[in-house]
Design an enzyme around this catalytic site. Structure first.
Site, mmCIF file in Angstrom:
data_model
loop_
_atom_site.group_PDB
_atom_site.id
_atom_site.type_symbol
_atom_site.label_atom_id
_atom_site.label_comp_id
_atom_site.label_asym_id
_atom_site.label_seq_id
_atom_site.Cartn_x
_atom_site.Cartn_y
_atom_site.Cartn_z
ATOM 1 N N LYS A 54 0.796 -1.232 0.000
ATOM 2 C CA LYS A 54 0.000 0.000 0.000
ATOM 3 C C LYS A 54 0.827 1.281 0.000
ATOM 4 O O LYS A 54 0.396 2.323 0.495
ATOM 5 C CB LYS A 54 -1.011 0.032 1.171
ATOM 6 N N HIS A 119 6.759 -7.485 -2.134
ATOM 7 C CA HIS A 119 6.524 -6.716 -0.906
ATOM 8 C C HIS A 119 7.365 -7.268 0.250
ATOM 9 O O HIS A 119 7.181 -6.850 1.393
ATOM 10 C CB HIS A 119 5.066 -6.853 -0.463
ATOM 11 N N SER A 151 -4.591 2.546 4.377
ATOM 12 C CA SER A 151 -4.792 1.943 3.063
ATOM 13 C C SER A 151 -4.834 0.410 3.179
ATOM 14 O O SER A 151 -5.684 -0.255 2.566
ATOM 15 C CB SER A 151 -3.664 2.393 2.123
HETATM 16 S S1 PPS Z 1 -0.525 -2.942 -3.172
HETATM 17 O O1 PPS Z 1 -1.796 -3.723 -3.121
HETATM 18 O O2 PPS Z 1 0.267 -3.172 -1.948
HETATM 19 O O3 PPS Z 1 0.252 -3.219 -4.375
HETATM 20 O O4 PPS Z 1 -0.992 -1.422 -3.157
HETATM 21 P P1 PPS Z 1 -0.125 -0.198 -3.678
HETATM 22 O O5 PPS Z 1 -0.272 -0.090 -5.140
HETATM 23 O O6 PPS Z 1 1.243 -0.260 -3.106
HETATM 24 O O7 PPS Z 1 -0.827 1.037 -2.963
HETATM 25 C C1 PPS Z 1 -2.163 1.375 -3.180
HETATM 26 C C2 PPS Z 1 -2.304 2.808 -2.710
HETATM 27 O O8 PPS Z 1 -1.668 3.677 -3.659
HETATM 28 C C3 PPS Z 1 -2.617 4.616 -4.147
HETATM 29 N N1 PPS Z 1 -2.308 5.005 -5.518
HETATM 30 C C4 PPS Z 1 -2.015 6.276 -5.869
HETATM 31 N N2 PPS Z 1 -1.904 7.396 -5.118
HETATM 32 C C5 PPS Z 1 -1.612 8.545 -5.789
HETATM 33 N N3 PPS Z 1 -1.469 8.612 -7.127
HETATM 34 C C6 PPS Z 1 -1.568 7.507 -7.911
HETATM 35 N N4 PPS Z 1 -1.417 7.598 -9.228
HETATM 36 C C7 PPS Z 1 -1.849 6.260 -7.262
HETATM 37 N N5 PPS Z 1 -2.026 4.981 -7.704
HETATM 38 C C8 PPS Z 1 -2.302 4.237 -6.618
HETATM 39 C C9 PPS Z 1 -3.946 3.868 -4.022
HETATM 40 O O9 PPS Z 1 -5.033 4.745 -4.122
HETATM 41 C C10 PPS Z 1 -3.778 3.246 -2.635
HETATM 42 O O10 PPS Z 1 -3.815 4.225 -1.587
HETATM 43 P P2 PPS Z 1 -5.140 4.628 -0.777
HETATM 44 O O11 PPS Z 1 -4.675 5.528 0.322
HETATM 45 O O12 PPS Z 1 -5.758 3.379 -0.281
HETATM 46 O O13 PPS Z 1 -6.005 5.371 -1.760
#
Ligand code: PPS
Length: 318
Positions: A54, A119, A151
């Site tokens: 996340k 991860h 998240s």
């Molecule tokens: S995972 O399942 O562990 O692979 O998740 P991961 O991709 O690491 O993290 C998901 C969170 O990243 C946010 N996200 C973004 N934030 C800002 N800009 C962009 N472009 C973007 N893409 C993904 C996503 O919304 C999740 O955060 P939260 O706080 O839940 O919205």
């Protein structure tokens, strides 16, 4: 105490996870995959994206893919970025983890240069990248641990194979103890912070990517050995804002999370994508407890994370 766990865990964790070397791991990342991962044959031209869950992994994957495609957005059409990059410790079929093939099988068959995701904490990563002298490139993305917690809490409620904690308070205590899926944020982030000046390591912060995405794109491109024009960097940045990725079925993970896996309830993987949402969840007492731990663990590391948005995010800047 639940069988197989070194400390008492909530029932939802006992039902969906196991413990390996002190770390809580979801069953969709089975021990047979972790064993293969540890001995995975790293190639010198591999590029790993490693994160605590996340922290902006999917975002980084999207950027890496578009950089590899020199900003040609058409090359992603009809494909999903998460299908292009093997998730090394994950099964292929989330609905049947005990019998499913592993994504690492595909990683082994992929032609070079590969982009690969994990991860895992360093002690679970391939031997060749888990030391202070990694033998292939690693892009590490860190996000402040409070927003990461929120998240992760929501993600656990969104997908069926993750533990569905009965409340934020229950989740928080487990997170504080480093006993949520994939273990402690500190154990994941700090080794890579320590290696940040190694030529094979690029350490980025999610919050910096939010503040200035074009700079992050430039840094990642440079790390990948790509020289892109300002126009291409702008194009990649515009295609990789939260809104653009949420609206794009090739980058929004919702489009590949099947109804059999999702718990639905109008939730989305692309939830908020902001800095500071933790304030809507942490009570004053939880915040004090977390800050105590944070100060202890971060003392002397020099790593400073950003917990609040300092300026409004203006995507139209690029
Ligand atoms: S995972 O399942 O562990 O692979 O998740 P991961 O991709 O690491 O993290 C998901 C969170 O990243 C946010 N996200 C973004 N934030 C800002 N800009 C962009 N472009 C973007 N893409 C993904 C996503 O919304 C999740 O955060 P939260 O706080 O839940 O919205």
């Amino acid at each position: 105490m639940n069988a197989g766990f070194s400390a008492k865990v909530p029932a939802c964790v006992a039902e969906t996870c196991y413990e390996h070397e002190g770390v809580i791991v979801p069953n969709i990342m089975p021990l047979r995959a972790l064993k293969r991962l540890r001995n995975f044959a790293v190639r010198p031209d591999d590029l790993f994206v490693v994160t605590y869950p996340k922290s902006g992994t999917t975002w980084a994957e999207h950027l890496m893919m578009l950089i590899r495609f020199n900003g040609n957005l058409n090359k992603l059409e009809g494909k999903h970025v998460l299908k292009l990059i093997p998730f090394l410790e994950h099964v292929k079929d989330l609905a049947n983890p005990s019998t499913s093939a592993l994504q690492i099988d595909r990683a082994e068959r992929l032609k070079s240069p590969r982009i690969l995701k994990s991860h895992c904490h360093p002690p679970f990563l391939p031997l060749d990248i888990s030391t202070d002298d990694p033998k292939a490139k690693v892009l590490y993305v860190a996000r402040n641990p409070k927003d990461t917690a929120v998240s992760l809490y929501h993600f656990c409620h969104y997908v069926g194979p993750m533990p569905s904690y009965e409340s934020w308070d229950v989740f928080f205590e487990e997170y504080l103890a480093g006993r949520t899926p994939q273990g402690s944020w500190f154990d994941n982030v700090l080794p890579w912070w320590r290696r940040r000046n190694h030529p094979n390591v690029l350490f980025l912060k999610y919050e910096d990517m939010i503040k200035d995405l074009p700079t992050a794109v430039r840094q990642i491109a440079h790390f990948m050995g790509k020289s892109l024009s300002d126009d291409v960097i702008k194009r990649i940045s515009r295609a990789s804002t939260f809104k653009a990725m949420k609206n794009n079925p090739s980058s929004n993970p919702d489009s590949i999370i099947s109804p059999a896996i999702s718990r639905g309830n109008n939730q989305s993987f692309m939830r908020k994508g902001i800095i500071g949402d933790w304030k809507n969840y942490f009570t004053a007492d939880q915040n004090r407890k977390f800050d105590e731990l944070y100060e202890k663990k971060m003392a002397g590391t020099g790593l400073v994370m950003q917990f609040e948005a300092k300026a409004p995010f203006i995507p139209s800047l690029y």
